[in-house]
Design a protein around this motif. Structure first.
Motif, PDB file in Angstrom:
ATOM      1  N   LEU A  94    -138.231 -97.580  87.665  1.00  0.00           N
ATOM      2  CA  LEU A  94    -137.824 -97.542  85.805  1.00  0.00           C
ATOM      3  C   LEU A  94    -136.854 -96.605  86.063  1.00  0.00           C
ATOM      4  CD1 LEU A  94    -140.855 -97.914  84.156  1.00  0.00           C
ATOM      5  CD2 LEU A  94    -138.932 -99.699  85.059  1.00  0.00           C
ATOM      6  N   LEU A 145    -146.891 -96.384  90.242  1.00  0.00           N
ATOM      7  CA  LEU A 145    -145.687 -96.675  89.488  1.00  0.00           C
ATOM      8  C   LEU A 145    -145.014 -95.960  90.634  1.00  0.00           C
ATOM      9  CD1 LEU A 145    -144.739 -96.462  86.261  1.00  0.00           C
ATOM     10  CD2 LEU A 145    -144.846 -98.850  87.950  1.00  0.00           C
ATOM     11  N   LYS A 203    -145.566 -98.767  77.598  1.00  0.00           N
ATOM     12  CA  LYS A 203    -146.497 -99.905  78.210  1.00  0.00           C
ATOM     13  C   LYS A 203    -145.804 -99.311  80.192  1.00  0.00           C
ATOM     14  CE  LYS A 203    -149.395-103.099  76.492  1.00  0.00           C
ATOM     15  NZ  LYS A 203    -149.226-104.600  76.093  1.00  0.00           N
ATOM     16  N   ASP A 204    -144.898 -99.479  79.366  1.00  0.00           N
ATOM     17  CA  ASP A 204    -144.199 -99.224  81.589  1.00  0.00           C
ATOM     18  C   ASP A 204    -144.081 -98.200  81.269  1.00  0.00           C
ATOM     19  OD1 ASP A 204    -142.079 -99.201  79.231  1.00  0.00           O
ATOM     20  OD2 ASP A 204    -141.059-100.566  81.016  1.00  0.00           O
ATOM     21  N   SER A 205    -144.434 -97.190  80.591  1.00  0.00           N
ATOM     22  CA  SER A 205    -143.976 -96.030  81.567  1.00  0.00           C
ATOM     23  C   SER A 205    -144.352 -95.624  82.739  1.00  0.00           C
ATOM     24  CB  SER A 205    -144.736 -94.517  80.703  1.00  0.00           C
ATOM     25  OG  SER A 205    -144.714 -93.716  80.060  1.00  0.00           O
ATOM     26  N   SER A 236    -147.451 -94.141  82.045  1.00  0.00           N
ATOM     27  CA  SER A 236    -149.261 -95.186  80.993  1.00  0.00           C
ATOM     28  C   SER A 236    -150.672 -94.729  81.536  1.00  0.00           C
ATOM     29  CB  SER A 236    -147.749 -96.886  81.091  1.00  0.00           C
ATOM     30  OG  SER A 236    -148.616 -96.430  82.258  1.00  0.00           O
ATOM     31  N   SER A 288    -143.877 -99.502  71.119  1.00  0.00           N
ATOM     32  CA  SER A 288    -142.663-100.450  71.647  1.00  0.00           C
ATOM     33  C   SER A 288    -141.566-100.381  70.888  1.00  0.00           C
ATOM     34  CB  SER A 288    -143.691-102.324  71.645  1.00  0.00           C
ATOM     35  OG  SER A 288    -143.611-101.497  69.815  1.00  0.00           O
TER      36      SER A 288
END
Length: 278
Positions: A19, A54, A212-214, A217, A228
């Motif tokens: 990301l 991640l 949510k995609d941190s 998270s 969001s």
């Protein structure tokens, strides 16, 4: 090479993830080059130590690292005495914020740029106040050039709309003073790329909201804590948390369990064990 000559163990940490990576020509060359290096020396590398799931996936997908060579080693925090005089004597911080009775304080710290999505946080503060959830936003950090001008404009405009100075912007603070501000805050929110301050924010009993995609998270303990693009729904979730004492208590209890795993003393014990075992 140094490690091979002097027979030292090699451990490689990783704070990166997909990301936060731009798909440039330079990066493609970088991946190609380091894939070869890791393949040549993989038997000599004891472990790769990504900070979360991640980062672990990033090592596997971008560098073809063997999953058996990976152990997650999260970023931690160092405990401090919350009851010490220097943390109770925060008159200066209270004067800066001028927080009213029953007014909540939202805090965000770290380098300020477009990837941090601070505009969303300013908009969220406006929405919350319009829903009669009295709150202030404290932004701590530095922005450069045009983005700094843009942020200052957004802050002035929002304060004019709300009729009060609900948004305060301060430059980077020394750690001790930053911890004092975290002590005064109720919520800590990072709508974009997270900050290394998140663990300290949890320890200061803040309710932390992240995407949510941190990359962080894994520190989120409730479905109500994801931020969001639907800021109106995020505002409703925040209001629900602070008007439902049972929900607030459950979240804080879960946060304490997460924190137990993130004390540097516990993380260091794991690292020492890895060093002996591998």
């Amino acid at each position: 090479i140094y490690a091979l000559i002097f027979k030292k163990k090699i451990f490689i940490d990783c704070h990166q993830d997909k990301l936060n990576t731009k798909n440039s020509f330079f990066n493609k060359f970088h991946y190609f080059f380091w894939k070869i290096i890791y393949k040549i020396f993989q038997k000599k590398i004891s472990l790769f130590l990504p900070i979360n799931k991640l980062s672990k996936k990033y090592l596997i997908d971008f560098y073809n690292v063997n999953i058996n060579k990976i152990k997650i080693s999260p970023l931690g925090f160092e405990k401090y005495n919350k009851n010490s005089c220097k943390f109770r004597n925060n008159i200066f911080e209270k004067l800066v914020i001028k927080k009213k009775l029953n007014e909540r304080l939202i805090i965000n710290s770290g380098k300020q740029n477009e990837d941090k999505k601070i505009k969303n946080l300013i908009e969220l503060t406006k929405i919350l106040n319009k829903k009669n959830f009295s709150c202030k936003l404290l932004l701590i950090g530095n922005a450069s050039g045009e983005y700094d001008k843009y942020l200052n404009y957004q802050i002035r405009s929002t304060n004019l709309i709300l009729g009060q100075n609900k948004i305060i912007k301060l430059s980077f603070q020394k750690k001790e003073k930053l911890l004092k501000f975290l002590e005064l805050a109720d919520l800590a929110i990072w709508p974009g790329i997270p900050s290394i301050t998140i663990q300290e924010a949890l320890y200061a009993n803040n309710i932390v909201l992240l995407p949510k995609d941190s990359a962080s998270s894994n520190l989120i303990s409730s479905k109500y804590l994801f931020i969001s693009k639907d800021l109106d729904q995020v505002a409703k979730n925040i209001i629900k948390i602070f008007t439902n004492k049972n929900l607030l208590t459950r979240i804080r209890n879960k946060n304490k369990k997460i924190l137990n795993k993130l004390e540097w003393s516990n993380i260091n014990k794991d690292l020492e064990r890895y060093y002996v075992k591998y």
